[in-house]
Design an enzyme around this catalytic site. Sequence first.
Site, PDB file in Angstrom:
ATOM      1  N   GLU A 275       0.837  -1.218   0.000  1.00  0.00           N
ATOM      2  CA  GLU A 275       0.000   0.000   0.000  1.00  0.00           C
ATOM      3  C   GLU A 275       0.861   1.253   0.000  1.00  0.00           C
ATOM      4  O   GLU A 275       0.558   2.243  -0.676  1.00  0.00           O
ATOM      5  CB  GLU A 275      -0.945   0.005   1.204  1.00  0.00           C
ATOM      6  CG  GLU A 275      -1.968  -1.133   1.220  1.00  0.00           C
ATOM      7  CD  GLU A 275      -2.794  -1.233  -0.050  1.00  0.00           C
ATOM      8  OE1 GLU A 275      -3.081  -0.190  -0.661  1.00  0.00           O
ATOM      9  OE2 GLU A 275      -3.135  -2.362  -0.452  1.00  0.00           O
ATOM     10  N   ASP A 356       3.946  -4.172  -5.736  1.00  0.00           N
ATOM     11  CA  ASP A 356       4.502  -5.442  -5.254  1.00  0.00           C
ATOM     12  C   ASP A 356       6.023  -5.367  -5.243  1.00  0.00           C
ATOM     13  O   ASP A 356       6.675  -5.787  -4.285  1.00  0.00           O
ATOM     14  CB  ASP A 356       4.076  -6.606  -6.169  1.00  0.00           C
ATOM     15  CG  ASP A 356       2.644  -7.068  -5.883  1.00  0.00           C
ATOM     16  OD1 ASP A 356       2.063  -6.628  -4.869  1.00  0.00           O
ATOM     17  OD2 ASP A 356       2.120  -7.871  -6.680  1.00  0.00           O
TER      18      ASP A 356
HETATM   19 ZN   LIG Z   1      -2.474  -2.463  -4.670  1.00  0.00          ZN
END
Ligand SMILES: [Zn+2]
Length: 412
Positions: A275, A356
Amino acid sequence: MNFIAIIILVAFVADFVLHVLADMLNLRMLDDELPAEFEGTYDPEQYRKSQKYLQVNTRLGWVVSAFNLMVILVFWFGRGFPMLDHWVRSWNQGPVFTGLIYFGFLAFFKAILAIPFSVYATFVIEGRFGFNRTTWTTYITDRLKGVLLSIVLGGPLLAAILAFFEYAGTNAWWYCWIATTLYMFGVQFVAPTWIMPLFNKFAPLESGALKSAILSYANSIHFPVKNVYVMDGSKRSSKSNAFFTGFGRHKRIVLFDTLIKQHSIAQLVTVLAHEMGHYKKKHIFISMALGILQMGFMLFLLSFFISYQGLFDAFYLQQTSVYAGLIFFAMLFSPLEFFLGVLMQIISRKNETAADRFAVETTAAPQAMVDALKRLAADNLSNLTPHPFYVFLNYSHPPVLERIRAISGEAR
Ligand SMILES: [Zn+2]
């Protein structure tokens, strides 16, 4: 039937057929064999359940889309638009207020027709698969708050747009653009502190091992940890999630209480890192900027069509009006909107991969990240083997196996 009516009709039917086709391809990908990556995470029983979940939801989706298509066609060719127009004009109000009533009634019908499906999805399907935690009280108050919010927040913006196109002549489209842009920023800014707490409770992270782990990670990338909150997602569903919202001093990373319960501390740190990756890589800012550009483009086109008689003829309206023009233009714009939407999904999937990557690089814990994704997919009964065409049309995130393979690849 004029040319405009044919374009809109073909667009509606094509959209329906395309999505059903993608669904059918998606269902055909279902395979009894569990992907190797998920051995140990999913037992065969649970895996079968996830496939059943996809089938049941796909079927409901077909019923909803077919019903909606039927309703719009019946309303359109049954001359519902001119009938409603005639009726709201008989109230003898000014053009802006008449427009608000026109929109209000259409939105009201639409909302009423959607209720049975939403009740079925929440209480029958989600209940059957063990996800639903929504009580009837929560369900009803949610709907009421939603209606009030759209009146309080959407009403003034709609009134402004109607007034600009009514009175500002050729300048209207960019007045509207400025107004909607300011509005979008305003709503984004207050959403975490004013709007979302109407639906859920948000609490700062409690002291303990999780907070210390997050604190030390957040410090390493210079993110203020006071902006990490826990939300009572368990109020509605046992599904888990995390998200980033707001900007400036109101920005927040929100973890569902269900997520915290089902994941280890190391896994939660990687979820949080993902996030933060969105924030650090400016994804939120970029997607807002793209939204604003799209809005400007749409308003610019709208300014050409809003008083074009052919658009009104297509819906059997003799008298032109700003409010009806807005609605009809939105339908005419839907094919373009479709392509823009697909483009936005492509960008979104790229951003997810980048977030990621950020998480893996900054936590140096690829295995924990992979485990977190696997846990999330299994707990939420995600489809592990979506068809590429379905992904292309519908997915804002890359399929979980693709993400896991990319992360594992990074680790090497
Ligand atoms: Zn995301």
